[in-house]
Every structure is written in C-alpha cells, then in structure tokens.
Scaffold this active site. Structure first.
Site, PDB file in Angstrom:
ATOM      1  N   TYR A   1       0.868  -1.182   0.000  1.00 46.82           N
ATOM      2  CA  TYR A   1       0.000   0.000   0.000  1.00 46.82           C
ATOM      3  C   TYR A   1       0.899   1.224   0.000  1.00 46.82           C
ATOM      4  O   TYR A   1       1.855   1.302   0.753  1.00 46.82           O
ATOM      5  CB  TYR A   1      -0.875   0.005   1.253  1.00 46.82           C
ATOM      6  CG  TYR A   1      -1.741   1.244   1.426  1.00 46.82           C
ATOM      7  CD1 TYR A   1      -1.496   2.143   2.468  1.00 46.82           C
ATOM      8  CD2 TYR A   1      -2.797   1.522   0.566  1.00 46.82           C
ATOM      9  CE1 TYR A   1      -2.291   3.272   2.650  1.00 46.82           C
ATOM     10  CE2 TYR A   1      -3.591   2.659   0.733  1.00 46.82           C
ATOM     11  CZ  TYR A   1      -3.325   3.525   1.773  1.00 46.82           C
ATOM     12  OH  TYR A   1      -4.105   4.655   1.945  1.00 46.82           O
TER      13      TYR A   1
ATOM     14  N   ASP B   1       9.387   2.676  -1.044  1.00 44.90           N
ATOM     15  CA  ASP B   1       8.398   3.330  -0.187  1.00 44.90           C
ATOM     16  C   ASP B   1       8.757   2.953   1.251  1.00 44.90           C
ATOM     17  O   ASP B   1       8.369   1.888   1.732  1.00 44.90           O
ATOM     18  CB  ASP B   1       6.991   2.870  -0.558  1.00 44.90           C
ATOM     19  CG  ASP B   1       5.954   3.485   0.379  1.00 44.90           C
ATOM     20  OD1 ASP B   1       4.747   3.348   0.108  1.00 44.90           O
ATOM     21  OD2 ASP B   1       6.349   4.087   1.410  1.00 44.90           O
TER      22      ASP B   1
ATOM     23  N   LYS C   1       5.425   9.196   8.514  1.00 39.89           N
ATOM     24  CA  LYS C   1       5.300   8.635   9.867  1.00 39.89           C
ATOM     25  C   LYS C   1       6.405   9.115  10.821  1.00 39.89           C
ATOM     26  O   LYS C   1       6.368  10.237  11.309  1.00 39.89           O
ATOM     27  CB  LYS C   1       5.227   7.107   9.769  1.00 39.89           C
ATOM     28  CG  LYS C   1       3.964   6.634   8.988  1.00 39.89           C
ATOM     29  CD  LYS C   1       3.852   5.145   8.917  1.00 39.89           C
ATOM     30  CE  LYS C   1       2.785   4.714   7.922  1.00 39.89           C
ATOM     31  NZ  LYS C   1       1.446   4.639   8.471  1.00 39.89           N
TER      32      LYS C   1
END
Ligand code: KE4
Length: 430
Positions: free
Chosen positions: A144, A239, A267
């Site tokens: 994702y 990613d 994050k």
C-alpha cells in the site's frame, strides 16, 4: 467492556464524518467492532474515552516509535509554539530536517517535504514519470502506497497485464498504466518488463512490507529489482513510509545495501505530526519545481511545528542503543508468543523485522499477498477482541503491523502474554 462514551461519540461522529472516522481502518470493521475513541496517550499506553488503558501496539500506525507524549518532544514543540506555527515560507527547521534525512539516507541527495506518505509517493511517481517520459508504474500486490489514484489499482485478469481500478473514482484509463505482480516474484517482474518494453517509468516497493501484515523480502528480491530497473532505464522507488527510521537510523536500504533512485518517507520523520518526504538522486530531483518541470506544492509542507516534532524524534533515535532496545523487546515478545501458541496447539506464523511484526493465524509461510490472505482473518478478529478486553491494543486488521516503541517495558510484554494466553483459552473454548 465499558464503552458508553465511545459509543456515544461514534453515534455523533457518524452524523458528520463518513463512517464516523477520518481513515477507514480506524473504523474497526475488519475486527467486527464499533471503534473505540481515544482520549489521550502516554508512553506505551493509550486511553479510550471511557478511561480504560491499553498497551498500544498500533503506535499511530508507526510514527510513535518513542512512545506517546515523549517529554523531550513535548518540550521542544511547546517552545516552538511561542514562535507561531505556520508561515508558508522557508525556515531553518526544514533545512535541518532535510539535512538530517539526507545524512542518514545518502541516496536522498535532495529531499522535498510534504504532509503525508500519500503525498510523498504520489509526488515520487510523478517525478519518475517526468524524468523517464514513461507512464507505466509497476507495484506489488499487498503493498500500500497511500491513496493516490495510480496506486488504488489491482492486477487485471490473467490475460491482460494492465491494472483495473481498486476503488470507485479511479479512471480505467489511468489504472491501465499500473502493473501489479506478486511480492517476492522476480520472474513476474521480468515478464512485465518484457511485455512492456521501455514503457515502465518506475517500480515502487515496500522494501519490507507492512500493509499485508509484515512480509519480508526474500534473498535477492530487492537486489533483483535494482538490477532489472537499471537494465531497463526505469527508476526504483523504495516506499519507506513505514520502514524509514523504524528498522535502523535511516532507511532499510542501508541494511540491504540497495541504492534506490527515489525514497518516500513519512510517519516517524514527523514523530506523529503530519510530515512526509520524498527524495533521491540530484539529477532526478532537479526535475521538481521550481527547478524543473515536475510540479508539486503544499501549503503546510515543512510546517515548523511538524519539523520540530520530527527533528526531536530523530535526535532521540540517535541515542545509543535505541534500536537495539526495541528490536530486543520485539524479538522476546515474538519468541514468547510463538511458544505460547504452539503450546496451545494454535497454528500461527509470526513475521518480524526489527520492532515491527504481525501474528498471522496460519500454519503456512507468509511471503506475499496471496499467502497472507490464507490466514484466518476471522480468528484474528476474535483474537483482537479478546486481547482488547484484556487491555492490549493490536492493529484492528490482520493485514497490518504491530510496532514496539522505546516506551514499551518488560512488564508490558508480560501483561501482553497474559492477555494472549487468556484470549487463546477463550478462543479454544468457543
Ligand atoms: P499516509 O498518507 O497515510 O500518511 O501514508 C500512506 C502510506 C504510504 N506508504 C506506506 C508503506 C504506508 O503504510 C502508508 C500508510 N499506512 C497506513 C497503515 N498501514 C496508514 C493508516 C491509515 O490508512 O489510516
């Protein structure tokens, strides 16, 4: 469980917010519950609106690696507040954070700050398309990369190689540019390149996957991607929104010895405040406006309060032994969880990398999305409910990662094991 306040808040929320939540996974639908609403968090604990405390393994989906409300971060942000908290202009803080990131992740020669992981990957894809002049992107099932249109695409039926939308609102004409293959499958990657010669702008991959549950790259997989991309003039995008500064101080690329062309972060580099970043080789990133023709912008990019939170978080992570501590705690917990489940005769697979792990209710190896989906998500849901009742908050989905923070203690692990033992007994009794 007393959840009157959460129930009332959820009823209120559904009147004004779609599904009552601002991000779908928080709705607890995958675990068959109404969502709990959180009132506060400190250290390794999170407290719901009814005042119940839980040992937190969600960690805000990764950012809270120091634990919640870390005193040093809180003090730094309080000081920063007195300077105002958004200017829409360049500041020294964003230069410091970009420099810190680039020093820790040398492949990121130039770094652009954005406000989420989605913005980071969406922008990196645009840069890859702008740099190569190609439209197609190759991704992996189960990975994702946020909710940009080109990533909400699933593999087309076997016959066709191009993608089909995985969400309403994604044009088929755009989805057709996204190619999807199984994770850890280099043969499938090579096939896609053979079928789409000189058309693939980039390959984007979670170098350690967190979004199908934790799935590790097999020996040679990442190196293979690097070689195939180099040979075909395509860019390799890591990613590292989850793995960036999670598994080591810097990118997991350092552990695997891979040099991606672009890296996406989020994050942890914001420490819980809205921050994302993308960056890579100078010649590629010089395509980005105002230097080059690839446009990307953001009102709150490099926000001073968010930069302060991210900078202080990374400073604390530089302290000696930080990663050794969280990795050792995770290793101990996963070892004891495995022992407990095997003594109870409950087949589980626990995939762990550093301080992130997933307990899959399956006896088979989990090495890609189709093997992850063979795990018993229904059993995970019941397991989640029972350990939640016992004061342990795992991710409300089988296909997410648990995270250990610097605030977790041996006592937290002991209490977690007790809660799991009780949960397994209740599961067996059912
Ligand atoms: P955000 O736009 O949610 O900040 O980041 C998107 C993203 C990009 N890349 C990876 C590898 C990611 O894991 C994410 C977001 N992660 C999910 C949980 N796995 C966020 C939780 C949510 O959607 O509420």
């Amino acid at each position: 469980m007393k959840t009157a306040k959460s129930r009332r808040l959820f009823a209120e929320a559904q009147k004004v917010i779609p599904g009552g939540v601002n991000s779908p996974v928080r709705a607890f639908r995958a675990v068959g519950l109404d969502p709990l609403f959180v009132a506060k968090a400190k250290g390794s604990k999170i407290y719901d609106a009814d005042g119940r405390a839980y040992i937190d393994y969600v960690s805000s989906w990764g950012p809270m690696i120091l634990g919640h409300a870390h005193p040093r971060v809180r003090k730094a942000m309080a000081r920063a507040l007195s300077n105002g908290w958004s200017y829409g202009a360049a500041t020294e803080l964003e230069v410091r954070l970009a420099r810190m990131i680039s020093k820790a992740i040398p492949s990121m020669e130039l770094v652009r700050m954005v406000s989420s992981g989605t913005e980071a990957t969406m922008s990196a894809l645009r840069v890859a398309r702008g740099f190569t002049g190609r439209n197609k992107v190759l991704k992996f099932a189960g990975c994702y990369h946020g909710h940009a249109d080109s990533f909400l695409v699933k593999a087309g039926s076997g016959a066709i190689t191009f993608g089909v939308p995985d969400s309403a609102g994604v044009p088929e004409s755009l989805a057709a540019h996204t190619l999807t293959v199984p994770y850890n499958d280099l043969v499938a990657v090579q096939d896609m390149f053979d079928q789409n010669p000189s058309q693939i702008s980039c390959v984007i991959v979670e170098p350690v996957a967190g979004n199908m549950g934790v799935v590790l790259p097999r020996e040679g997989f990442l190196k293979g991607l690097e070689v195939i991309c180099r040979k075909n003039g395509s860019l390799l995008i890591f990613d590292e929104v989850i793995t960036g500064f999670r598994l080591t101080y810097g990118g997991v690329q350092k552990i695997f010895g891979i040099q991606p062309d672009l890296t996406c972060l989020g994050k942890i580099i914001g420490g819980g405040m809205p921050v994302g970043a993308y960056g890579g080789r100078r010649e590629i990133m010089e395509k980005v406006s105002p230097l080059g023709p690839v446009y990307q912008a953001g009102t709150l990019s490099g926000n001073p309060l968010a930069m302060t939170c991210g900078l202080t978080t990374l400073e604390v992570l530089q302290e000696k032994g930080a990663y050794k501590k969280i990795d050792a705690l995770a290793q101990e917990l996963c070892r004891d969880l495995e022992g407990l489940c095997s003594r109870k005769g409950i087949p589980v697979r626990i995939n762990r990398c550093g301080s992130m792990f997933t307990i899959f209710f399956t006896s088979d190896e989990v090495y890609d999305y189709s093997s992850a989906k063979k795990s018993d998500a229904g059993k995970y849901a019941k397991f989640f409910q029972k350990i939640l009742e016992a004061g342990v908050w795992f991710p409300p989905s089988q296909f997410e990662a648990c995270f250990i923070s610097l605030a977790h203690t041996k006592n937290d692990l002991k209490r977690t094991l007790e809660a799991v033992a009780t949960a397994l007994e209740k599961l067996e009794a059912e």
